[in-house]
Scaffold this motif. Structure first.
Motif, short mmCIF file in Angstrom:
data_model
loop_
_atom_site.label_atom_id
_atom_site.label_comp_id
_atom_site.label_asym_id
_atom_site.label_seq_id
_atom_site.Cartn_x
_atom_site.Cartn_y
_atom_site.Cartn_z
N GLN A 24 -5.20 15.91 16.73
CA GLN A 24 -6.55 15.95 16.18
C GLN A 24 -6.57 15.36 14.77
N ILE A 25 -7.67 14.70 14.47
CA ILE A 25 -7.94 14.21 13.10
C ILE A 25 -9.22 14.87 12.64
N ASN A 26 -9.14 15.63 11.57
CA ASN A 26 -10.31 16.33 11.02
C ASN A 26 -11.01 17.15 12.10
N GLY A 27 -10.21 17.75 13.00
CA GLY A 27 -10.75 18.64 14.02
C GLY A 27 -11.17 17.98 15.32
N LYS A 28 -11.05 16.65 15.42
CA LYS A 28 -11.48 15.93 16.63
C LYS A 28 -10.27 15.31 17.32
N ASP A 29 -10.24 15.41 18.65
CA ASP A 29 -9.16 14.80 19.43
C ASP A 29 -9.20 13.28 19.30
N VAL A 30 -8.02 12.68 19.12
CA VAL A 30 -7.94 11.23 19.00
C VAL A 30 -6.76 10.72 19.81
N THR A 31 -6.85 9.47 20.22
CA THR A 31 -5.69 8.78 20.81
C THR A 31 -5.18 7.73 19.84
N LYS A 32 -6.11 7.05 19.16
CA LYS A 32 -5.76 6.08 18.13
C LYS A 32 -6.79 6.18 17.01
N HIS A 33 -6.30 6.03 15.79
CA HIS A 33 -7.21 6.21 14.65
C HIS A 33 -6.64 5.50 13.43
N ILE A 34 -7.48 4.76 12.72
CA ILE A 34 -7.09 4.15 11.46
C ILE A 34 -7.25 5.21 10.37
N LEU A 35 -6.15 5.58 9.73
CA LEU A 35 -6.18 6.67 8.77
C LEU A 35 -6.86 6.26 7.46
N LYS A 36 -7.59 7.22 6.91
CA LYS A 36 -8.24 7.05 5.62
C LYS A 36 -7.78 8.18 4.71
N HIS A 37 -7.81 7.94 3.41
CA HIS A 37 -7.41 8.95 2.43
C HIS A 37 -8.15 10.26 2.68
N LEU A 67 -2.08 6.58 -2.23
CA LEU A 67 -1.84 6.65 -3.67
C LEU A 67 -2.53 5.52 -4.43
N GLU A 68 -3.27 4.70 -3.70
CA GLU A 68 -4.02 3.63 -4.34
C GLU A 68 -5.49 3.94 -4.24
N GLU A 69 -6.26 3.28 -5.08
CA GLU A 69 -7.70 3.51 -5.08
C GLU A 69 -8.27 3.13 -3.73
N ASN A 70 -9.09 4.03 -3.15
CA ASN A 70 -9.70 3.76 -1.86
C ASN A 70 -11.05 3.09 -2.04
N VAL A 71 -11.27 2.05 -1.27
CA VAL A 71 -12.55 1.37 -1.27
C VAL A 71 -13.21 1.64 0.07
N SER A 72 -14.31 2.37 0.06
CA SER A 72 -14.97 2.71 1.32
C SER A 72 -15.51 1.47 1.97
N GLN A 73 -15.38 1.40 3.30
CA GLN A 73 -15.84 0.25 4.05
C GLN A 73 -17.14 0.59 4.78
N MET A 115 0.85 -1.19 0.00
CA MET A 115 0.00 0.00 0.00
C MET A 115 0.89 1.23 0.00
N SER A 116 0.74 2.09 -0.99
CA SER A 116 1.57 3.27 -1.13
C SER A 116 0.82 4.48 -0.57
N CYS A 117 1.43 5.19 0.37
CA CYS A 117 0.77 6.34 0.98
C CYS A 117 1.82 7.30 1.53
N LYS A 118 1.37 8.51 1.83
CA LYS A 118 2.31 9.52 2.32
C LYS A 118 1.59 10.54 3.19
N LEU A 119 2.39 11.33 3.92
CA LEU A 119 1.89 12.45 4.70
C LEU A 119 2.48 13.73 4.12
N ILE A 120 1.63 14.75 3.94
CA ILE A 120 2.08 16.05 3.44
C ILE A 120 2.06 17.04 4.60
N LEU A 121 3.23 17.52 4.99
CA LEU A 121 3.35 18.44 6.11
C LEU A 121 3.15 19.88 5.63
#
Length: 242
Positions: A67-80, A96-102, A1-7
């Motif tokens: 925070q993730i999307n404005g909400k405080d988190v301690t653990k979170h599975i990241l989504k595109h 960088l791969e096609e996302n399949v919503s769950q 799975m290819s992914c990145k973070l943009i600072l």
């Protein structure tokens, strides 16, 4: 799975980090994978774990939280598209791969199982990564090493090696390259060390950063050996150590 973070800082893109490692740490200290030089960021603020197809963000007991999307988190599975806020900086997660919503219940079950996944043995994780065909990230000592040399001011003649992934320049207490002046920002600009070379980005302050006389903006400027950098009345030269 290819992914990145943009600072980013105030919408200015500072750097991009490919998530090729099992663990990516985020914090104020230089030894972090993603160092963020800001007092609002804890020394070891958060980490991102790449385990199989899951990308998991975990806050490491930071003072100001994550925070993730404005909400405080301690653990979170990241989504595109998720936006992580750490102090005054943001990190946009890009897959960088096609996302399949769950379905929602699948996401909930994954989050319940997250702790079990995170405590898996190191050897087991390595085996999972090998099976996933994850490529190793370029080691820092395999990249070119750059330095700046002061051409004016009280430090004239002295050099500073740019070893870290990010090196801040400005009048802030945490900036490694100090530049004084009423119109200079606390974190005026940042040097970014990447496998492809060095980049310089202006972040804040009325005094503009110049390279070879040209004002640079929030878009990263690729540095070349011998470039002259100016900020306020400070003048320095960038060079690649042979």
């Amino acid at each position: 799975m290819s992914c990145k973070l943009i600072l980013k800082f105030k919408d200015a893109v500072i750097s991009e980090f490919e998530l090729n490692q099992e663990e990516t740490t985020i914090g104020r200290k230089e030894e972090n994978t993603i160092p963020i030089d800001n007092l609002a960021v804890s020394s070891r603020h958060a980490r991102v774990l790449k385990i199989g197809k899951k990308i998991i963000l975990e806050d490491l007991g930071s003072t100001n939280g994550t925070q993730i999307n404005g909400k405080d988190v301690t653990k979170h599975i990241l989504k595109h598209g998720d936006v992580i806020t750490v102090g005054k900086h943001t990190l946009s997660f890009v897959s960088l791969e096609e996302n399949v919503s769950q379905p929602e219940h699948v996401q909930e079950e994954a989050e319940k199982d997250m702790d079990k996944t995170m405590i898996i043995s190191s050897s087991a994780r390595e085996d999972m990564m090998a099976k996933a065909g994850m490529a190793p990230i370029t080691a820092p000592d395999e990249m070119v090493l750059g330095s700046i040399q002061y051409l004016s001011g009280p430090l004239m003649g002295k050099s500073v090696e740019l070893k870290a992934s990010l090196t801040s320049m400005g009048k802030g207490d945490n900036c490694k390259i100090k530049v004084k002046g009423l119109l200079v920002g606390k974190q005026a600009a940042v040097f970014t060390r990447r496998p492809t070379g060095y980049h310089l980005t202006h972040l804040e302050g009325i005094s503009k950063t110049r390279v070879n006389g040209d004002v640079i903006t929030s878009s990263p400027r690729v540095l070349k050996d011998g470039d002259i950098i100016e900020l306020s009345d400070m003048k320095m030269q960038f060079f690649i150590k042979k």
